[in-house]
Design a protein around this motif. Structure first.
Motif, PDB file in Angstrom:
ATOM      1  N   LYS A  15       0.833  -1.202   0.000  1.00 16.07           N
ATOM      2  CA  LYS A  15       0.000   0.000   0.000  1.00 16.07           C
ATOM      3  C   LYS A  15       0.873   1.259   0.000  1.00 16.07           C
ATOM      4  CE  LYS A  15      -4.179   0.826   0.752  1.00 16.07           C
ATOM      5  NZ  LYS A  15      -5.258   1.051  -0.199  1.00 16.07           N
ATOM      6  N   LYS A  18       2.474   2.203  -3.371  1.00 15.67           N
ATOM      7  CA  LYS A  18       1.618   2.865  -4.356  1.00 15.67           C
ATOM      8  C   LYS A  18       1.805   4.376  -4.315  1.00 15.67           C
ATOM      9  CE  LYS A  18      -2.127  -0.485  -4.520  1.00 15.67           C
ATOM     10  NZ  LYS A  18      -3.555  -0.700  -4.290  1.00 15.67           N
ATOM     11  N   TYR A  19       2.195   4.892  -3.157  1.00 13.56           N
ATOM     12  CA  TYR A  19       2.335   6.335  -2.982  1.00 13.56           C
ATOM     13  C   TYR A  19       3.782   6.808  -3.048  1.00 13.56           C
ATOM     14  CZ  TYR A  19      -2.500   6.125  -1.622  1.00 13.56           C
ATOM     15  OH  TYR A  19      -3.854   5.920  -1.624  1.00 13.56           O
ATOM     16  N   TYR A 128      -5.066   4.558 -11.719  1.00  6.80           N
ATOM     17  CA  TYR A 128      -5.145   3.860 -10.431  1.00  6.80           C
ATOM     18  C   TYR A 128      -3.839   3.899  -9.655  1.00  6.80           C
ATOM     19  CZ  TYR A 128      -9.310   2.229 -12.772  1.00  6.80           C
ATOM     20  OH  TYR A 128     -10.482   2.182 -13.463  1.00  6.80           O
ATOM     21  N   GLN A 129      -3.019   4.884  -9.913  1.00 13.51           N
ATOM     22  CA  GLN A 129      -1.776   5.088  -9.167  1.00 13.51           C
ATOM     23  C   GLN A 129      -2.076   5.950  -7.950  1.00 13.51           C
ATOM     24  OE1 GLN A 129       1.562   4.098  -9.790  1.00 13.51           O
ATOM     25  NE2 GLN A 129       1.756   4.962  -7.743  1.00 13.51           N
ATOM     26  N   GLY A 130      -1.462   5.652  -6.812  1.00 13.77           N
ATOM     27  CA  GLY A 130      -1.635   6.469  -5.621  1.00 13.77           C
ATOM     28  C   GLY A 130      -0.974   7.822  -5.801  1.00 13.77           C
ATOM     29  N   VAL A 145      -6.367   8.240  -5.364  1.00 15.40           N
ATOM     30  CA  VAL A 145      -5.964   7.353  -6.454  1.00 15.40           C
ATOM     31  C   VAL A 145      -6.336   8.039  -7.765  1.00 15.40           C
ATOM     32  CG1 VAL A 145      -6.355   5.100  -7.515  1.00 15.40           C
ATOM     33  CG2 VAL A 145      -6.292   5.301  -5.043  1.00 15.40           C
ATOM     34  N   GLN A 166      -9.350   9.636  -1.105  1.00 17.05           N
ATOM     35  CA  GLN A 166      -9.175   8.593  -0.092  1.00 17.05           C
ATOM     36  C   GLN A 166      -9.099   9.174   1.314  1.00 17.05           C
ATOM     37  OE1 GLN A 166      -6.023   5.810  -1.063  1.00 17.05           O
ATOM     38  NE2 GLN A 166      -7.610   4.473  -1.868  1.00 17.05           N
TER      39      GLN A 166
END
Length: 180
Positions: A15, A18-19, A128-130, A145, A166
């Motif tokens: 998780k 992703k960021y 859908y990339q953070g 996202v 989010q």
């Protein structure tokens, strides 16, 4: 307060990646000391090892929290990031989105970012990339996202969603009784 298991660590690092991508190692090995992640009541805390040693003097049932809450594990063992992690994610973010001043308040109320409110976006952001959401004055507002890639954002209509909300710093006020 216990260390994370291998599965929990893998889920949380996936998780976070992703960021911030491979910058996760910069969170653990910092110049001001070594930091680690610990689990307490299904919440993951980011804590200095020096503070961790001191906190062992407090019994587990009396300990409410120690360190910064990065997120929590749901009942289905998925990891959900909390807004309290924003100060640690923002400096290392690989993909960023800047919103116009008129869109800031809407985002802080929990709404998605529309194309009409998009100021800038990092090049080569995938769908859908953070992403970390910033104001135009480079103040981190939250994270989300990317609903569209950078290329798709250029040719989409102004009322389309480009970033799914989010978490944002307005959660401190909206959900102050549930944040730890």
């Amino acid at each position: 307060m216990r260390p994370l298991t291998d599965d929990e660590t893998r889920t949380m690092f996936e998780k976070l990646s992703k960021y911030i991508g491979e910058n996760i190692k910069l969170l653990v090995d910092r110049p001001d000391g070594t930091y680690c992640f610990r689990l307490h009541n299904d919440r993951v805390y980011y804590i200095s090892e020096r503070i961790l040693k001191i906190s062992t003097n407090i019994s587990h049932d009396k300990l409410v929290s120690v360190g910064t809450c990065f997120g929590k594990f749901t009942k289905t063992l998925k990891f959900r990031l909390h807004i309290t992690a924003l100060d640690y994610l923002a400096p290392y973010a690989k993909f960023k989105v800047w919103v116009k001043p008129g869109q800031e308040q809407s985002f802080l109320y929990g709404n998605h970012v529309l194309k009409s409110g998009l100021g800038r976006i990092t090049e080569n952001t995938a769908q859908y990339q953070g992403v970390v959401v910033y104001s135009m004055s480079d103040v981190p507002l939250g994270f989300g996202v990317a609903a569209k890639s950078t290329q798709e954002c250029r040719r989409v209509d102004p009322m389309s969603i480009v970033v799914f909300h989010q978490a944002d710093i307005g959660e401190f006020i909206r959900a102050e009784d549930t944040l730890t």
